[in-house]
Design a protein around this motif. Structure first.
Motif, PDB file in Angstrom:
ATOM      1  N   GLY A 139       0.706  -0.833  -0.180  1.00 10.94           N
ATOM      2  CA  GLY A 139      -0.110  -0.179   0.072  1.00 10.94           C
ATOM      3  C   GLY A 139       0.690   0.883  -0.130  1.00 10.94           C
ATOM      4  N   CYS A 140       1.597   1.595   0.423  1.00  6.77           N
ATOM      5  CA  CYS A 140       3.160   2.802   0.672  1.00  6.77           C
ATOM      6  C   CYS A 140       3.151   2.843  -0.561  1.00  6.77           C
ATOM      7  CB  CYS A 140       3.911   2.059   2.445  1.00  6.77           C
ATOM      8  SG  CYS A 140       4.609   3.774   1.641  1.00  6.77           S
ATOM      9  N   ALA A 141       4.202   1.523  -1.149  1.00  4.10           N
ATOM     10  CA  ALA A 141       4.801   1.767  -2.816  1.00  4.10           C
ATOM     11  C   ALA A 141       3.253   2.321  -3.751  1.00  4.10           C
ATOM     12  CB  ALA A 141       5.054   0.520  -3.330  1.00  4.10           C
ATOM     13  N   PHE A 142       2.186   1.664  -3.668  1.00 12.87           N
ATOM     14  CA  PHE A 142       0.841   2.430  -4.502  1.00 12.87           C
ATOM     15  C   PHE A 142       0.500   4.297  -3.968  1.00 12.87           C
ATOM     16  CE2 PHE A 142      -0.543  -1.580  -5.553  1.00 12.87           C
ATOM     17  CZ  PHE A 142      -0.948  -1.876  -6.479  1.00 12.87           C
ATOM     18  N   VAL A 143       0.980   4.510  -2.518  1.00 19.89           N
ATOM     19  CA  VAL A 143       0.656   5.439  -2.549  1.00 19.89           C
ATOM     20  C   VAL A 143       1.736   6.606  -2.468  1.00 19.89           C
ATOM     21  CG1 VAL A 143       0.554   7.713  -0.180  1.00 19.89           C
ATOM     22  CG2 VAL A 143      -0.408   5.119  -0.103  1.00 19.89           C
ATOM     23  N   LEU A 252       1.420  -0.399  12.153  1.00 16.16           N
ATOM     24  CA  LEU A 252       0.633   0.750  12.930  1.00 16.16           C
ATOM     25  C   LEU A 252       1.212   2.064  12.067  1.00 16.16           C
ATOM     26  CD1 LEU A 252      -0.893  -0.025  16.722  1.00 16.16           C
ATOM     27  CD2 LEU A 252      -1.930  -0.317  14.427  1.00 16.16           C
ATOM     28  N   ALA A 253       2.955   2.234  12.320  1.00 15.76           N
ATOM     29  CA  ALA A 253       2.539   3.755  11.459  1.00 15.76           C
ATOM     30  C   ALA A 253       2.801   3.788  10.567  1.00 15.76           C
ATOM     31  CB  ALA A 253       4.696   3.781  12.224  1.00 15.76           C
ATOM     32  N   PHE A 254       2.653   2.775   9.574  1.00 17.15           N
ATOM     33  CA  PHE A 254       2.158   2.831   8.225  1.00 17.15           C
ATOM     34  C   PHE A 254       1.812   3.964   7.820  1.00 17.15           C
ATOM     35  CE2 PHE A 254       4.328  -1.385   7.076  1.00 17.15           C
ATOM     36  CZ  PHE A 254       5.245  -0.781   6.443  1.00 17.15           C
ATOM     37  N   ALA A 255       0.467   4.372   8.601  1.00 10.91           N
ATOM     38  CA  ALA A 255      -0.161   5.197   8.814  1.00 10.91           C
ATOM     39  C   ALA A 255       0.451   6.570   8.414  1.00 10.91           C
ATOM     40  CB  ALA A 255      -1.383   5.148  10.043  1.00 10.91           C
ATOM     41  N   GLU A 256       1.453   6.797   8.701  1.00 10.97           N
ATOM     42  CA  GLU A 256       2.324   7.619   8.131  1.00 10.97           C
ATOM     43  C   GLU A 256       1.688   8.445   6.955  1.00 10.97           C
ATOM     44  OE1 GLU A 256       6.108   9.850   8.549  1.00 10.97           O
ATOM     45  OE2 GLU A 256       5.594   8.724   9.536  1.00 10.97           O
ATOM     46  N   PRO A 257       2.397   7.521   5.753  1.00 18.81           N
ATOM     47  CA  PRO A 257       2.064   7.759   4.337  1.00 18.81           C
ATOM     48  C   PRO A 257       0.861   7.834   4.124  1.00 18.81           C
ATOM     49  CG  PRO A 257       3.165   5.722   4.545  1.00 18.81           C
ATOM     50  CD  PRO A 257       2.898   6.403   6.194  1.00 18.81           C
ATOM     51  N   MET A 258      -0.356   7.176   4.909  1.00 22.88           N
ATOM     52  CA  MET A 258      -1.529   7.656   4.388  1.00 22.88           C
ATOM     53  C   MET A 258      -2.372   8.868   4.600  1.00 22.88           C
ATOM     54  SD  MET A 258      -4.265   5.215   5.204  1.00 22.88           S
ATOM     55  CE  MET A 258      -4.271   6.146   7.672  1.00 22.88           C
ATOM     56  N   VAL A 259      -1.855   9.505   5.606  1.00 22.63           N
ATOM     57  CA  VAL A 259      -2.024  10.324   6.530  1.00 22.63           C
ATOM     58  C   VAL A 259      -1.204  12.018   5.728  1.00 22.63           C
ATOM     59  CG1 VAL A 259      -2.612  12.146   8.105  1.00 22.63           C
ATOM     60  CG2 VAL A 259      -2.823  10.490   8.691  1.00 22.63           C
ATOM     61  N   ALA A 260       0.062  11.491   4.744  1.00 22.10           N
ATOM     62  CA  ALA A 260       0.192  12.737   4.181  1.00 22.10           C
ATOM     63  C   ALA A 260       0.129  12.951   3.030  1.00 22.10           C
ATOM     64  CB  ALA A 260       2.039  12.650   3.925  1.00 22.10           C
TER      65      ALA A 260
END
Length: 295
Positions: A139-143, A252-260
């Motif tokens: 998901g981070c790679a997509f974001v 859980l810290a993967f929420a960071e790039p999502m919020v960014a």
């Protein structure tokens, strides 16, 4: 308070910390426009965050500032090795490649945390945890656009410093948990930030780089960066580590790039791609999988 309630609150603390970190780009964009370098911003945010926490502890809990000399290694590791070296490696990666590539390599950190936690703490290596980590990473790679954004070339040097940032980022979870066995959340957070801030500011002074103009806007921006985007989220994240395993906290810290990504669209008017929407969904799915038992 039962175990599940305490763990649930810890999850909220980590998610709040990651969300605040996801907004830090708003402050750094502001200071960068005023002539601040990334090294100075990194050192200042850690040092100011530490000074704010130190002033608070002096007023309400001076005992929290006391540490045994034999335990100094813990804070040197969580401060300089983890936070300080993380900033140096990450900023170097950003200067050598795109921000998206640097971010994707950085977010291999949960893999390191999960396996380090297995070796050091005997933390269980479950299928759900691995699945959540893989889903959130994709998901981070997509974001960030790493997937779906065209061909990307990563040089050995970029890979080396990028993985260095991920390992150092992961080490904060490990050393933080070790220190929490002896000291309070506030003590661990204060000394980690203080040592990281002094180290980075010292390197900045040693390099003899020019200072930006110190006007009201610069001072206000630095204070917001140090207090709101540094002291507060690190207290929340470290508090979360006191109740949940480092491997879980790191995912859980993967929420960071999502919020960014969301902040960039809503505040800065940046365009959002279909790939980014898919990535946000995958990150959210990874978090839900990870917390299924707690829920």
């Amino acid at each position: 308070m039962n175990r599940h309630t305490g763990e649930g609150q810890a999850v909220i603390c980590v998610l709040l910390a990651a969300s605040i970190w996801g907004l830090v780009g708003l402050a750094t964009r502001f200071l960068s426009a005023l002539g601040w370098s990334t090294m100075l911003m990194a050192g200042t945010r850690n040092l100011l965050g530490a000074l704010v926490l130190g002033a608070y502890l002096l007023a309400v809990d001076r005992d929290a500032l006391r540490i045994a000399p034999r335990d100094l290694w813990m804070f040197l590791c969580s401060g300089f090795v983890a936070l300080g070296c993380f900033n140096l490696c990450y900023f170097t990666a950003q200067s050598l490649t795109s921000l998206s590539v640097a971010a994707v390599i950085l977010y291999t950190a949960p893999f390191f945390v999960i396996f380090m936690s297995r070796l050091i703490f005997g933390e269980s290596l479950t299928a759900s945890k691995l699945a959540a980590c893989v889903i959130a990473f994709v998901g981070c790679a997509f974001v960030t656009g790493f997937v779906g954004g065209g061909a990307v070339s990563v040089s050995p040097r970029v890979l080396a410093v990028g993985l260095g940032s991920a390992i150092c980022y992961a080490l904060y979870s490990i050393f933080g948990r070790i220190a929490l066995a002896r000291y309070s959340v506030m003590t661990v957070t204060f000394y980690s930030l203080f040592i990281a801030g002094v180290s980075l500011c010292g390197i900045y002074l040693w390099r003899g780089e020019p200072w930006p103009t110190m006007n009201v806007a610069s001072i206000a921006g630095a204070l917001v960066l140090g207090v709101c985007f540094t002291a507060l989220p690190y207290v929340l994240y470290t508090r979360g580590l006191a109740a949940i395993a480092p491997g879980k906290a790191s995912v859980l810290a993967f929420a960071e790039p999502m919020v960014a990504t969301i902040a960039g669209v809503c505040v800065l008017g940046e365009a959002i791609t279909p790939e980014a929407l898919v990535g946000i969904g995958l990150i959210f799915a990874g978090i839900l999988i990870l917390n299924r038992q707690s829920s």
